[in-house]
Design a protein around this motif. Structure first.
Motif, PDB file in Angstrom:
ATOM      1  N   HIS A 154      12.468   2.596  13.582  1.00  0.00           N
ATOM      2  CA  HIS A 154      12.080   3.314  12.366  1.00  0.00           C
ATOM      3  C   HIS A 154      11.814   2.296  11.255  1.00  0.00           C
ATOM      4  O   HIS A 154      12.722   1.888  10.538  1.00  0.00           O
ATOM      5  CB  HIS A 154      13.169   4.298  11.954  1.00  0.00           C
ATOM      6  CG  HIS A 154      13.455   5.335  12.983  1.00  0.00           C
ATOM      7  ND1 HIS A 154      12.549   6.312  13.309  1.00  0.00           N
ATOM      8  CD2 HIS A 154      14.529   5.540  13.779  1.00  0.00           C
ATOM      9  CE1 HIS A 154      13.069   7.087  14.258  1.00  0.00           C
ATOM     10  NE2 HIS A 154      14.252   6.644  14.562  1.00  0.00           N
ATOM     11  N   GLY A 155      10.575   1.849  11.097  1.00  0.00           N
ATOM     12  CA  GLY A 155      10.226   0.880  10.073  1.00  0.00           C
ATOM     13  C   GLY A 155      10.300   1.482   8.692  1.00  0.00           C
ATOM     14  O   GLY A 155      10.254   2.704   8.508  1.00  0.00           O
ATOM     15  N   LEU A 156      10.430   0.616   7.702  1.00  0.00           N
ATOM     16  CA  LEU A 156      10.543   1.077   6.324  1.00  0.00           C
ATOM     17  C   LEU A 156       9.298   1.820   5.865  1.00  0.00           C
ATOM     18  O   LEU A 156       9.388   2.783   5.107  1.00  0.00           O
ATOM     19  CB  LEU A 156      10.809  -0.117   5.402  1.00  0.00           C
ATOM     20  CG  LEU A 156      12.132  -0.858   5.614  1.00  0.00           C
ATOM     21  CD1 LEU A 156      12.258  -1.982   4.602  1.00  0.00           C
ATOM     22  CD2 LEU A 156      13.308   0.096   5.484  1.00  0.00           C
ATOM     23  N   ARG A 157       8.123   1.366   6.298  1.00  0.00           N
ATOM     24  CA  ARG A 157       6.892   2.058   5.893  1.00  0.00           C
ATOM     25  C   ARG A 157       6.902   3.498   6.389  1.00  0.00           C
ATOM     26  O   ARG A 157       6.575   4.433   5.661  1.00  0.00           O
ATOM     27  CB  ARG A 157       5.675   1.324   6.437  1.00  0.00           C
ATOM     28  CG  ARG A 157       5.454  -0.076   5.883  1.00  0.00           C
ATOM     29  CD  ARG A 157       4.341  -0.773   6.640  1.00  0.00           C
ATOM     30  NE  ARG A 157       4.639  -0.822   8.065  1.00  0.00           N
ATOM     31  CZ  ARG A 157       3.735  -0.963   9.033  1.00  0.00           C
ATOM     32  NH1 ARG A 157       2.456  -1.066   8.722  1.00  0.00           N
ATOM     33  NH2 ARG A 157       4.094  -1.001  10.301  1.00  0.00           N
ATOM     34  N   SER A 158       7.272   3.674   7.643  1.00  0.00           N
ATOM     35  CA  SER A 158       7.289   5.019   8.221  1.00  0.00           C
ATOM     36  C   SER A 158       8.315   5.907   7.530  1.00  0.00           C
ATOM     37  O   SER A 158       8.056   7.084   7.250  1.00  0.00           O
ATOM     38  CB  SER A 158       7.589   4.940   9.715  1.00  0.00           C
ATOM     39  OG  SER A 158       7.607   6.225  10.297  1.00  0.00           O
ATOM     40  N   LEU A 159       9.511   5.359   7.233  1.00  0.00           N
ATOM     41  CA  LEU A 159      10.542   6.149   6.553  1.00  0.00           C
ATOM     42  C   LEU A 159      10.055   6.627   5.187  1.00  0.00           C
ATOM     43  O   LEU A 159      10.239   7.788   4.819  1.00  0.00           O
ATOM     44  CB  LEU A 159      11.809   5.315   6.388  1.00  0.00           C
ATOM     45  CG  LEU A 159      12.596   4.990   7.658  1.00  0.00           C
ATOM     46  CD1 LEU A 159      13.791   4.108   7.312  1.00  0.00           C
ATOM     47  CD2 LEU A 159      13.050   6.250   8.358  1.00  0.00           C
ATOM     48  N   THR A 200       0.828  -1.205   0.000  1.00  0.00           N
ATOM     49  CA  THR A 200       0.000   0.000   0.000  1.00  0.00           C
ATOM     50  C   THR A 200       0.859   1.251   0.000  1.00  0.00           C
ATOM     51  O   THR A 200       0.571   2.229  -0.703  1.00  0.00           O
ATOM     52  CB  THR A 200      -0.934   0.012   1.221  1.00  0.00           C
ATOM     53  OG1 THR A 200      -1.695  -1.204   1.241  1.00  0.00           O
ATOM     54  CG2 THR A 200      -1.879   1.193   1.184  1.00  0.00           C
ATOM     55  N   VAL A 201       1.932   1.233   0.789  1.00  0.00           N
ATOM     56  CA  VAL A 201       2.842   2.379   0.818  1.00  0.00           C
ATOM     57  C   VAL A 201       3.471   2.584  -0.557  1.00  0.00           C
ATOM     58  O   VAL A 201       3.622   3.719  -1.023  1.00  0.00           O
ATOM     59  CB  VAL A 201       3.925   2.177   1.897  1.00  0.00           C
ATOM     60  CG1 VAL A 201       4.960   3.299   1.840  1.00  0.00           C
ATOM     61  CG2 VAL A 201       3.293   2.133   3.288  1.00  0.00           C
ATOM     62  N   SER A 202       3.819   1.483  -1.241  1.00  0.00           N
ATOM     63  CA  SER A 202       4.386   1.595  -2.592  1.00  0.00           C
ATOM     64  C   SER A 202       3.385   2.227  -3.561  1.00  0.00           C
ATOM     65  O   SER A 202       3.754   3.047  -4.405  1.00  0.00           O
ATOM     66  CB  SER A 202       4.796   0.212  -3.104  1.00  0.00           C
ATOM     67  OG  SER A 202       5.827  -0.338  -2.326  1.00  0.00           O
ATOM     68  N   LEU A 203       2.117   1.855  -3.422  1.00  0.00           N
ATOM     69  CA  LEU A 203       1.085   2.444  -4.276  1.00  0.00           C
ATOM     70  C   LEU A 203       0.938   3.938  -4.005  1.00  0.00           C
ATOM     71  O   LEU A 203       0.740   4.734  -4.934  1.00  0.00           O
ATOM     72  CB  LEU A 203      -0.249   1.726  -4.045  1.00  0.00           C
ATOM     73  CG  LEU A 203      -0.340   0.286  -4.558  1.00  0.00           C
ATOM     74  CD1 LEU A 203      -1.672  -0.342  -4.131  1.00  0.00           C
ATOM     75  CD2 LEU A 203      -0.196   0.240  -6.075  1.00  0.00           C
TER      76      LEU A 203
END
Length: 481
Positions: free
Chosen positions: A220-225, A176-179
């Protein structure tokens, strides 16, 4: 429309290339030479119809006039000098404005522009003295207190962007973050050689967000970054003008990321149900949305007062008891220095934020009531391990609000008289008499004492390392693959 200094110089460039004076050009398009001079010197913005006439008269297209690049090196130098002299830092010096004349040599212009660039670079290197940084942190904390840590405009933007990719509830996935990134014209690129001082890098020219190959320590998760990088575009951020502006941008970007990972509607529904059941727990919020404990705790502070009617405080405390981050709108007596800053100050040894370190089992939250000079507070604390040291995350509320929370039946209770020094800082008189002059301790040196002040265009980021990284990963370079 192009910026006025560039537009003016492009018009002048094409006019002189066509062999026309201001008077001759003015006669062709029926405009006074004085008006054309104002346009060429960026004092007036021309209408589109006038631009069309100008382009036709000098034999180019309107697109040629509106091109964003200076027409030649001389024009670029003149534009750079004009912009440098328009900055507040130069105006404060009270020095006259230098207008580059036709007779001014290019080398003189290069020297002036170079001097301004070096002054600007040195100013950025010293963007935050320790005192300035503390005061900026204090202003930011008080600004968030004034709005109960709730930013509805950013909430609305986050809800819009999450809904636009079809997300309706539950944890936000990496897909979803990629979209979301794709909708903004960005690609997520995972690399193993990020600048050591950067958590991620946003490349606007090539539409890329560079991320580490796996989640990095410290929460710091990748989605948050990725979401924080997107936030700078969504919120219209530019290069920070000072340390306070940097802090504001960082807080807004973090808020946007949290509001995407824990969207307003589903999060409020989750918390309202937990409140109705008198079973609010940060660990439940964390698990429901697949975020770190700190992210869940901070998100709770965003919504506790504005949406649930609960005053609240938040603490992130290092293993030695020093405050790394704090917020309160419930009256908790935070330790502060003479500037009003709480970052770096030691919290009372009797607070939950420090007592939680003494537990042998830390898999669940630690609950405690703490009596202070400002009243009694209920607190829930979770400990964690960072890059180099342990830390604790605490969310607390006034005693009367404890009825909504899991753990309220705890028998742990402590009394704190801080900032009274006799509470936990001064040694017992008998101990002083017993040990004074009879013992010696070798102090552990804290690495942060030797850390340089935040420097660079983005405080804490090494400009040389950042730009070398961007060059090496620019499309078409061997390193980019």
């Amino acid at each position: 429309m192009a910026d006025l200094p560039t537009l003016g110089r492009r018009i002048r460039h094409f006019r002189t290339a066509a062999g026309l004076t201001l008077e001759e050009l003015g006669a062709r398009i029926d405009v006074a030479p004085s008006q054309l001079s104002l346009i060429e010197n960026a004092r007036r913005e021309p209408r589109l119809t006038l631009l069309t006439d100008l382009a036709r008269a000098v034999g180019v297209t309107v697109a040629d006039l509106l091109d964003e690049s200076p027409p030649d090196e001389r024009s670029a130098l003149e534009i750079d000098l004009e912009r440098a002299q328009s900055r507040a830092a130069y105006r404060e010096l009270g020095l006259p404005t230098v207008r580059p004349s036709k007779g001014m040599a290019d080398d003189v212009l290069r020297a002036l522009v170079g001097l301004h660039g070096e002054l600007d670079r040195r100013a950025r290197l010293a963007i935050a003295t320790p005192e300035e940084a503390r005061r900026a942190n204090t202003r930011q904390r008080r600004a968030m207190q004034a709005v109960d840590s709730h930013l509805p405009e950013i909430e609305a933007l986050a809800s819009r962007d999450v809904e636009a990719v079809g997300h309706r509830g539950g944890a936000l996935t990496h897909r979803t973050v990629s979209l979301m990134a794709e909708r903004m014209g960005l690609d997520l690129v995972h690399v193993g050689d990020l600048p050591h001082s950067a958590r991620c890098v946003l490349d606007l020219e090539n539409g890329r967000i560079y991320l580490p190959p796996a989640s990095i320590p410290g929460g710091h998760g990748l989605r948050s970054l990725a979401l924080q990088s997107m936030a700078h575009l969504v919120l219209g951020h530019g290069e920070p003008t000072d340390y306070a502006d940097f802090l504001r941008q960082r807080q807004e970007a973090s808020y946007y990321a949290a509001a995407c990972l824990m969207p307003l509607g589903p999060t409020i529904a989750f918390l309202e149900e937990a409140k109705q059941e008198r079973n609010i727990a940060i660990e439940d919020l964390r698990d429901a949305f697949g975020v770190t404990h700190e992210a869940a705790a901070l998100r709770f502070t965003n919504l506790a007062t504005s949406r649930l009617g609960i005053p609240v405080h938040f603490l992130r405390v290092d293993g030695d008891g020093s405050v790394m981050r704090a917020y309160e709108n419930d009256g908790l007596p935070l330790p502060v220095d003479a500037t009003g800053s709480t970052e770096g100050q030691l919290v009372c040894r009797h607070w939950s934020a420090r007592n939680a370190f003494s537990r042998s089992t830390r898999t669940t939250e630690y609950y405690q009531y703490t009596d202070t000079p400002k009243g009694t507070f209920f607190e829930a604390t979770q400990t964690g391990q960072g890059d180099s040291d342990e830390f604790s995350i605490t969310v607390g509320v006034p005693y009367q609000e404890s009825k909504w929370f899991r753990g309220r039946e705890t028998g742990h209770r402590a009394s704190s008289r801080c900032p009274d020094l006799t509470c936990c800082r001064r040694p017992e008189p008998g101990a002083v008499e017993r040990w004074h002059g009879r013992a010696w301790a070798s102090a552990r040196v804290h690495a942060h004492i030797f850390s340089p002040l935040p420097q660079g265009t983005y405080p804490g980021i090494d400009d040389r390392e950042l730009y070398d990284f961007l060059e090496s990963h620019s499309p078409g370079t061997p390193a980019d693959g």
